[in-house]
Scaffold this motif. Structure first.
Motif, PDB file in Angstrom:
ATOM      1  N   TYR A 291      55.972  28.400  10.785  1.00  0.00           N
ATOM      2  CA  TYR A 291      57.282  28.545  10.141  1.00  0.00           C
ATOM      3  C   TYR A 291      58.312  28.804  11.240  1.00  0.00           C
ATOM      4  O   TYR A 291      58.410  29.929  11.744  1.00  0.00           O
TER       5      TYR A 291
ATOM      6  N   ARG B   1      46.653  23.986   2.564  1.00  0.00           N
ATOM      7  CA  ARG B   1      47.963  23.452   2.922  1.00  0.00           C
ATOM      8  C   ARG B   1      48.100  22.038   2.395  1.00  0.00           C
ATOM      9  O   ARG B   1      47.316  21.174   2.710  1.00  0.00           O
TER      10      ARG B   1
ATOM     11  N   GLU C 149      50.577  19.228   2.584  1.00  0.00           N
ATOM     12  CA  GLU C 149      51.777  18.803   3.283  1.00  0.00           C
ATOM     13  C   GLU C 149      52.529  17.750   2.474  1.00  0.00           C
ATOM     14  O   GLU C 149      52.446  16.562   2.736  1.00  0.00           O
ATOM     15  N   THR C 150      53.273  18.239   1.498  1.00  0.00           N
ATOM     16  CA  THR C 150      54.074  17.388   0.642  1.00  0.00           C
ATOM     17  C   THR C 150      55.267  16.861   1.434  1.00  0.00           C
ATOM     18  O   THR C 150      55.580  17.338   2.531  1.00  0.00           O
TER      19      THR C 150
ATOM     20  N   TYR D 252      57.550  19.754   2.075  1.00  0.00           N
ATOM     21  CA  TYR D 252      57.035  20.605   3.150  1.00  0.00           C
ATOM     22  C   TYR D 252      57.366  19.990   4.504  1.00  0.00           C
ATOM     23  O   TYR D 252      57.909  20.655   5.397  1.00  0.00           O
ATOM     24  N   LYS D 253      57.055  18.715   4.664  1.00  0.00           N
ATOM     25  CA  LYS D 253      57.310  18.031   5.936  1.00  0.00           C
ATOM     26  C   LYS D 253      58.795  18.033   6.276  1.00  0.00           C
ATOM     27  O   LYS D 253      59.176  18.238   7.425  1.00  0.00           O
TER      28      LYS D 253
ATOM     29  N   ILE E 124      58.080  23.639  -1.858  1.00  0.00           N
ATOM     30  CA  ILE E 124      57.955  23.344  -0.427  1.00  0.00           C
ATOM     31  C   ILE E 124      56.544  23.643   0.061  1.00  0.00           C
ATOM     32  O   ILE E 124      55.956  22.850   0.803  1.00  0.00           O
ATOM     33  N   SER E 125      55.984  24.768  -0.363  1.00  0.00           N
ATOM     34  CA  SER E 125      54.641  25.149   0.097  1.00  0.00           C
ATOM     35  C   SER E 125      53.545  24.316  -0.557  1.00  0.00           C
ATOM     36  O   SER E 125      52.418  24.304  -0.097  1.00  0.00           O
ATOM     37  N   GLY E 126      53.885  23.641  -1.651  1.00  0.00           N
ATOM     38  CA  GLY E 126      52.887  22.838  -2.344  1.00  0.00           C
ATOM     39  C   GLY E 126      52.101  23.602  -3.392  1.00  0.00           C
ATOM     40  O   GLY E 126      51.196  23.048  -4.002  1.00  0.00           O
TER      41      GLY E 126
END
Length: 133
Positions: free
Chosen positions: A31, A70, A72-73, A76-77, A105-107
């Motif tokens: 982060y 995790r 990675e949507t 998120y990316k 964002i975190s999925g």
């Protein structure tokens, strides 16, 4: 909902312990706002029932995300690639709860295709406003 018993920081991560004894952590390196923050800034967090918020850094982590694989949507990316994006401000512009956008964002939660388009459209509007300056 995850019930948190304890939150603590190390030099490299934020840790949580649940009421049932499970422990998990998130590394600051993942982060950018936390990675480049001072220890004092990292220590200035506000927990609530859903996660941890750093008001000065505009960073949010959901407790469920500590235990989720995790995902990675696209969101998120986008937010990881552009730490200058203010997730709280984007949520306010959209009329969303800040914690909900953090979960997208975190999925940990998946927005509908329409809602994801709405979020991306708002980010594009922000870009257009910046270009116009």
């Amino acid at each position: 909902m995850v019930q948190i018993e304890k939150i603590w920081l190390t030099d490299t991560a934020v840790w949580i312990r649940t009421a049932d004894g499970r422990e998990a952590h998130e590394n600051f390196d993942e982060y950018p706002r936390l990675k480049y923050a001072t220890q004092t800034q990292r220590e200035n967090y506000e927990p609530d029932a859903f996660g941890i918020h750093w008001p000065e850094l505009d960073e949010d982590l959901s407790f469920e995300g500590f235990f989720s694989k995790r995902n990675e949507t696209a969101l998120y990316k986008l937010f990881i690639a552009h730490p200058e994006l203010n997730a709280s401000a984007v949520a306010r512009r959209l009329g969303f709860a800040q914690s909900l956008l953090a979960q997208y964002i975190s999925g940990t939660k998946k927005p509908s295709p329409e809602r994801e388009r709405l979020i991306l459209s708002e980010i594009r509007k922000i870009g257009e406003e910046l270009i116009a300056i």
